[in-house]
Design a protein around this motif. Sequence first.
Motif, short mmCIF file in Angstrom:
data_model
loop_
_atom_site.label_atom_id
_atom_site.label_comp_id
_atom_site.label_asym_id
_atom_site.label_seq_id
_atom_site.Cartn_x
_atom_site.Cartn_y
_atom_site.Cartn_z
N ALA A 247 1.96 -0.07 -6.34
CA ALA A 247 0.53 -0.02 -6.04
C ALA A 247 -0.13 1.13 -6.80
O ALA A 247 -1.23 0.97 -7.35
CB ALA A 247 0.32 0.14 -4.53
N LYS A 248 0.53 2.27 -6.86
CA LYS A 248 -0.02 3.42 -7.59
C LYS A 248 -0.09 3.13 -9.08
O LYS A 248 -1.08 3.45 -9.75
CB LYS A 248 0.82 4.67 -7.32
CG LYS A 248 0.68 5.17 -5.90
CD LYS A 248 1.62 6.33 -5.62
CE LYS A 248 1.55 6.68 -4.14
NZ LYS A 248 2.54 7.66 -3.76
N ARG A 249 0.95 2.52 -9.62
CA ARG A 249 0.96 2.17 -11.05
C ARG A 249 -0.15 1.17 -11.36
O ARG A 249 -0.85 1.29 -12.36
CB ARG A 249 2.33 1.59 -11.42
CG ARG A 249 2.40 1.13 -12.85
CD ARG A 249 3.70 0.39 -13.12
NE ARG A 249 3.64 -0.25 -14.40
CZ ARG A 249 4.43 0.04 -15.41
NH1 ARG A 249 5.36 0.95 -15.28
NH2 ARG A 249 4.30 -0.59 -16.56
N GLU B 15 -2.96 0.65 -9.65
CA GLU B 15 -4.26 1.32 -9.55
C GLU B 15 -4.57 2.10 -10.82
O GLU B 15 -5.69 2.06 -11.33
CB GLU B 15 -4.27 2.27 -8.35
CG GLU B 15 -4.35 1.59 -7.01
CD GLU B 15 -4.15 2.56 -5.85
OE1 GLU B 15 -4.38 3.78 -6.02
OE2 GLU B 15 -3.75 2.09 -4.78
N GLY B 16 -3.55 2.80 -11.36
CA GLY B 16 -3.74 3.55 -12.60
C GLY B 16 -4.04 2.65 -13.78
O GLY B 16 -4.90 2.96 -14.61
N GLU C 137 0.83 -1.21 0.00
CA GLU C 137 0.00 0.00 0.00
C GLU C 137 0.87 1.26 0.00
O GLU C 137 1.81 1.39 0.79
CB GLU C 137 -0.91 0.00 1.23
CG GLU C 137 -2.00 1.03 1.14
CD GLU C 137 -3.01 0.88 2.25
OE1 GLU C 137 -3.52 1.91 2.66
OE2 GLU C 137 -3.27 -0.26 2.68
N GLY C 138 0.57 2.16 -0.93
CA GLY C 138 1.30 3.42 -1.04
C GLY C 138 2.58 3.35 -1.86
O GLY C 138 3.20 4.38 -2.14
N SER C 139 3.00 2.13 -2.26
CA SER C 139 4.23 2.00 -3.04
C SER C 139 4.01 2.47 -4.48
O SER C 139 2.87 2.60 -4.93
CB SER C 139 4.71 0.54 -3.04
OG SER C 139 3.82 -0.26 -3.80
N TRP C 140 5.10 2.71 -5.18
CA TRP C 140 4.98 3.13 -6.59
C TRP C 140 4.28 2.07 -7.42
O TRP C 140 3.53 2.37 -8.33
CB TRP C 140 6.35 3.49 -7.16
CG TRP C 140 7.27 2.31 -7.26
CD1 TRP C 140 8.14 1.86 -6.34
CD2 TRP C 140 7.35 1.40 -8.36
NE1 TRP C 140 8.77 0.72 -6.78
CE2 TRP C 140 8.30 0.42 -8.03
CE3 TRP C 140 6.70 1.31 -9.60
CZ2 TRP C 140 8.63 -0.62 -8.87
CZ3 TRP C 140 7.04 0.27 -10.44
CH2 TRP C 140 7.99 -0.68 -10.08
#
Length: 176
Positions: A104-106, A108-109, A99-102
């Motif tokens: 995880a963000k990638r 989600e996108g 959670e919150g890692s690059w």
Amino acid sequence: RKVERRLFLRLRDQAQGLREAELARLPIVIRNRVRMLLQHFDNVEVNEDERTRSGLILDQRFLLEHVIAKGGFATVYLAQDVKGGGSVAVKLFQQPAREGSWLAKRLEGEIESMQRIQHPSVVKLFHHGLGPEERPYLVMEYIHGVTLRQSLRQGKIEVGRAIRIMRQVLSALEEV
């Protein structure tokens, strides 16, 4: 396609000479399709960890068969949807998405984009979840055929075909 898949699975680990002997006995259409699958399989470098994931079942539904592509962040497997039936592509990431890692963000996108874009030239996202070692995976539409990269490696693409491909790409980009 089931016949081709069974032949591919049987021939993929055989020596080149044995493959060719068996391929020579097949009707030309099936022979060419199986040969294309084998060439693609041979061009994807797979480590032992990825090879042993064949046979793994994700979410009690998606049976991984074999690697069809590999990138810097994930490996893509041809899989079978044992509940819904049919072939799917499963993109299994190499690292957990904390959670919150690059990553995880990638991820989600990527999920958000795939859910938003509804276009015939863009693969559909069917499902996503967490696999072994909390590694995320995406289950997508599997499209049987030759990739653009494979087509380009075979040589020049005729102008008419190039124009059709670019129209499809540009039409899909309008959705973004």
